[in-house]
Design a protein around this motif. Structure first.
Motif, mmCIF file in Angstrom:
data_model
loop_
_atom_site.group_PDB
_atom_site.id
_atom_site.type_symbol
_atom_site.label_atom_id
_atom_site.label_comp_id
_atom_site.label_asym_id
_atom_site.label_seq_id
_atom_site.Cartn_x
_atom_site.Cartn_y
_atom_site.Cartn_z
ATOM 1 N N TRP A 36 0.841 -1.195 0.000
ATOM 2 C CA TRP A 36 0.000 0.000 0.000
ATOM 3 C C TRP A 36 0.877 1.245 0.000
ATOM 4 O O TRP A 36 2.022 1.205 0.436
ATOM 5 N N MET A 37 0.306 2.361 -0.467
ATOM 6 C CA MET A 37 1.044 3.624 -0.477
ATOM 7 C C MET A 37 0.431 4.602 0.516
ATOM 8 O O MET A 37 -0.793 4.724 0.616
ATOM 9 N N ILE A 38 1.309 5.307 1.245
ATOM 10 C CA ILE A 38 0.863 6.331 2.187
ATOM 11 C C ILE A 38 0.519 7.596 1.405
ATOM 12 O O ILE A 38 1.344 8.129 0.666
ATOM 13 N N THR A 39 -0.710 8.071 1.568
ATOM 14 C CA THR A 39 -1.161 9.254 0.831
ATOM 15 C C THR A 39 -1.460 10.446 1.737
ATOM 16 O O THR A 39 -1.772 11.534 1.243
ATOM 17 N N GLY A 40 -1.372 10.245 3.043
ATOM 18 C CA GLY A 40 -1.650 11.358 3.942
ATOM 19 C C GLY A 40 -1.121 11.109 5.339
ATOM 20 O O GLY A 40 -0.861 9.969 5.735
ATOM 21 N N LEU A 41 -0.936 12.207 6.083
ATOM 22 C CA LEU A 41 -0.504 12.155 7.477
ATOM 23 C C LEU A 41 -1.510 12.943 8.301
ATOM 24 O O LEU A 41 -1.755 14.126 8.031
ATOM 25 N N VAL A 42 -2.125 12.296 9.290
ATOM 26 C CA VAL A 42 -3.111 12.942 10.155
ATOM 27 C C VAL A 42 -2.666 12.754 11.593
ATOM 28 O O VAL A 42 -2.701 11.638 12.123
ATOM 29 N N ASP A 43 -2.248 13.865 12.213
ATOM 30 C CA ASP A 43 -1.687 13.804 13.564
ATOM 31 C C ASP A 43 -0.540 12.789 13.575
ATOM 32 O O ASP A 43 0.416 12.938 12.835
ATOM 33 N N SER A 44 -0.652 11.735 14.387
ATOM 34 C CA SER A 44 0.420 10.734 14.456
ATOM 35 C C SER A 44 0.105 9.495 13.623
ATOM 36 O O SER A 44 0.805 8.485 13.713
ATOM 37 N N ASP A 45 -0.954 9.588 12.794
ATOM 38 C CA ASP A 45 -1.351 8.459 11.961
ATOM 39 C C ASP A 45 -0.931 8.673 10.507
ATOM 40 O O ASP A 45 -0.742 9.804 10.051
ATOM 41 N N VAL A 46 -0.807 7.553 9.791
ATOM 42 C CA VAL A 46 -0.619 7.608 8.342
ATOM 43 C C VAL A 46 -1.902 7.097 7.688
ATOM 44 O O VAL A 46 -2.636 6.303 8.280
ATOM 45 N N VAL A 47 -2.164 7.571 6.485
ATOM 46 C CA VAL A 47 -3.362 7.164 5.755
ATOM 47 C C VAL A 47 -2.928 6.418 4.497
ATOM 48 O O VAL A 47 -2.114 6.918 3.715
ATOM 49 N N PHE A 48 -3.482 5.216 4.320
ATOM 50 C CA PHE A 48 -3.168 4.412 3.143
ATOM 51 C C PHE A 48 -4.286 4.589 2.121
ATOM 52 O O PHE A 48 -5.342 3.978 2.221
ATOM 53 N N GLY A 49 -4.047 5.450 1.138
ATOM 54 C CA GLY A 49 -5.082 5.774 0.170
ATOM 55 C C GLY A 49 -4.938 5.095 -1.171
ATOM 56 O O GLY A 49 -5.800 5.244 -2.039
ATOM 57 N N VAL A 50 -3.838 4.339 -1.367
ATOM 58 C CA VAL A 50 -3.622 3.688 -2.661
ATOM 59 C C VAL A 50 -3.217 2.236 -2.455
ATOM 60 O O VAL A 50 -2.262 1.938 -1.738
ATOM 61 N N ASP A 51 -3.982 1.343 -3.082
ATOM 62 C CA ASP A 51 -3.614 -0.068 -3.156
ATOM 63 C C ASP A 51 -2.793 -0.237 -4.434
ATOM 64 O O ASP A 51 -3.310 -0.051 -5.536
ATOM 65 N N THR A 52 -1.498 -0.569 -4.306
ATOM 66 C CA THR A 52 -0.625 -0.634 -5.482
ATOM 67 C C THR A 52 -0.935 -1.816 -6.387
ATOM 68 O O THR A 52 -0.478 -1.869 -7.531
ATOM 69 N N GLY A 53 -1.680 -2.791 -5.854
ATOM 70 C CA GLY A 53 -1.969 -3.979 -6.644
ATOM 71 C C GLY A 53 -0.865 -5.014 -6.627
ATOM 72 O O GLY A 53 -0.969 -6.053 -7.277
ATOM 73 N N VAL A 54 0.200 -4.740 -5.864
ATOM 74 C CA VAL A 54 1.345 -5.654 -5.783
ATOM 75 C C VAL A 54 1.242 -6.478 -4.511
ATOM 76 O O VAL A 54 0.957 -5.949 -3.437
ATOM 77 N N THR A 55 1.460 -7.777 -4.630
ATOM 78 C CA THR A 55 1.531 -8.660 -3.471
ATOM 79 C C THR A 55 2.889 -9.336 -3.476
ATOM 80 O O THR A 55 3.262 -9.982 -4.460
ATOM 81 N N LEU A 56 3.631 -9.170 -2.395
ATOM 82 C CA LEU A 56 4.962 -9.761 -2.315
ATOM 83 C C LEU A 56 4.868 -11.263 -2.121
ATOM 84 O O LEU A 56 3.967 -11.762 -1.459
ATOM 85 N N GLY A 57 5.851 -11.979 -2.698
ATOM 86 C CA GLY A 57 5.930 -13.422 -2.492
ATOM 87 C C GLY A 57 6.319 -13.725 -1.064
ATOM 88 O O GLY A 57 7.119 -13.017 -0.458
ATOM 89 N N GLY A 58 5.771 -14.767 -0.494
ATOM 90 C CA GLY A 58 6.077 -15.137 0.881
ATOM 91 C C GLY A 58 7.440 -15.789 1.005
ATOM 92 O O GLY A 58 7.800 -16.653 0.221
ATOM 93 N N LYS A 59 8.211 -15.345 1.971
ATOM 94 C CA LYS A 59 9.499 -15.935 2.319
ATOM 95 C C LYS A 59 10.401 -16.107 1.106
ATOM 96 O O LYS A 59 10.955 -17.167 0.858
ATOM 97 N N GLY A 60 10.511 -15.029 0.337
ATOM 98 C CA GLY A 60 11.492 -15.041 -0.730
ATOM 99 C C GLY A 60 10.976 -15.477 -2.084
ATOM 100 O O GLY A 60 11.720 -15.472 -3.043
ATOM 101 N N GLU A 61 9.718 -15.873 -2.193
ATOM 102 C CA GLU A 61 9.207 -16.259 -3.491
ATOM 103 C C GLU A 61 9.003 -15.018 -4.341
ATOM 104 O O GLU A 61 8.654 -13.946 -3.845
ATOM 105 N N ARG A 62 9.190 -15.163 -5.653
ATOM 106 C CA ARG A 62 9.145 -14.010 -6.535
ATOM 107 C C ARG A 62 7.746 -13.432 -6.643
ATOM 108 O O ARG A 62 6.768 -14.148 -6.723
ATOM 109 N N GLY A 63 7.660 -12.106 -6.645
ATOM 110 C CA GLY A 63 6.395 -11.431 -6.851
ATOM 111 C C GLY A 63 6.629 -10.035 -7.378
ATOM 112 O O GLY A 63 7.072 -9.166 -6.663
ATOM 113 N N ALA A 64 6.375 -9.804 -8.655
ATOM 114 C CA ALA A 64 6.445 -8.479 -9.273
ATOM 115 C C ALA A 64 7.766 -7.772 -9.009
ATOM 116 O O ALA A 64 7.788 -6.624 -8.624
#
Length: 217
Positions: free
Chosen positions: A155-183
Motif C-alpha cells: 500500500w502507499m501512504i497518501t496522507g498524514l493525520v496527527d500521528s497516523d498515516v493514511v493508506f489511500g492507494v492499493d498498489t496492486g502488488v503482493t509480495l511473495g512469501g518468504k522469498g518467493e518471486r512477486g512483481a
C-alpha cells in the motif's frame, strides 16, 4: 566471448593440491540478453562436464552486462555450490575462481538506509488510518512511502493525520512469501544471504525490519 577456465581439486592426502574430480558445471544467464547481432540469449542453462582426463575445463561465456550475470552451479563429486559471477570482456582466458560475484547490497546513502518500503504487522484496508509508530521502520515516514502488510499486499501512504498515516492507494502488488518471486520484489524474515534467489536488479525487503536490499553487480 570470454574463455573461463574451471579447475577443481579434491583432497586425497597423496598429491600436492589434490586430484582432479569428476563432475559438471551448469551455466545459466540470469535474464534474457540482447546480443550484439540482435539475437536474444534466453535464460536457459547449458551443462559442461569436467574432462575425464583431469585436464582443465574451458568454457566460453558471454561477457555480463549492467543488469545480468551468470549463475554457475558446481556439481562436483557429490558437492554442490552456486555462484552468481560477473564475466568481464577479455581476450585472455580467466580463472573461474577469480571472477567477482553479484551480491545483495543495502539500499543505503550517506544519510543512512533508504526506507521507501515499510512493514505493518496487521492488515491494511483502503483509507485506513494506522499509527506511524506501528510501522517498521517508523522514522521519517512521509507521503509516497510504501508499506507491506501481513498479507503481503503493498500500500502507499497518501496522507498524514496527527500521528497516523493514511493508506489511500492499493498498489496492486503482493509480495511473495518468504522469498518467493512477486512483481520484481522478494521478501523474507531477516537479511538476504548468498543463497537468496534473485536476478540482478531485484529488490528484497526484510519483513522483520523493513530494510530494503538490491541485488547488484
Amino acid at each position: 566471448m570470454t574463455r573461463i577456465r574451471f579447475r577443481f581439486r579434491r583432497p586425497d592426502g597423496l598429491t600436492d593440491g589434490g586430484s582432479s574430480p569428476r563432475g559438471l558445471v551448469v551455466c545459466t544467464p540470469t535474464s534474457r540478453v540482447v546480443q550484439k547481432d540482435e539475437s536474444i540469449m534466453l535464460p536457459l542453462p547449458f551443462v559442461a562436464r569436467l574432462p575425464d582426463d583431469g585436464s582443465d575445463l574451458v568454457v566460453a561465456l558471454q561477457p555480463t552486462g549492467r543488469d545480468w550475470c551468470w549463475t554457475i552451479r558446481e556439481q562436483v563429486s557429490g558437492y554442490t555450490h552456486v555462484r552468481r559471477v560477473i564475466v568481464p570482456d577479455s581476450v585472455q582466458t580467466l580463472d573461474y575462481a577469480t571472477l567477482g560475484e553479484a551480491s545483495w547490497a543495502s539500499s543505503a546513502t550517506a544519510g543512512g538506509l533508504v526506507h521507501s518500503m515499510r512493514v505493518y504487522s496487521g492488515v491494511i484496508t483502503l483509507d485506513a488510518h494506522v499509527p506511524a509508530a506501528s510501522l517498521k521502520p517508523s522514522d521519517n515516514v512521509t507521503v509516497g512511502d510504501t508499506c507491506v502488510d501481513s498479507t503481503g499486499r503493498v500500500w502507499m501512504i497518501t496522507g498524514l493525520v496527527d500521528s497516523d498515516v493514511v493508506f489511500g492507494v492499493d498498489t496492486g502488488v503482493t509480495l511473495g512469501g518468504k522469498g518467493e518471486r512477486g512483481a520484481s520484489f522478494l521478501s523474507g524474515m531477516g537479511r538476504p544471504s548468498d543463497l537468496t534467489q534473485g536476478i540482478v536488479g531485484d529488490t528484497y525487503i526484510d519483513l522483520t525490519t523493513g530494510d530494503v536490499y538490491q541485488l547488484r553487480l
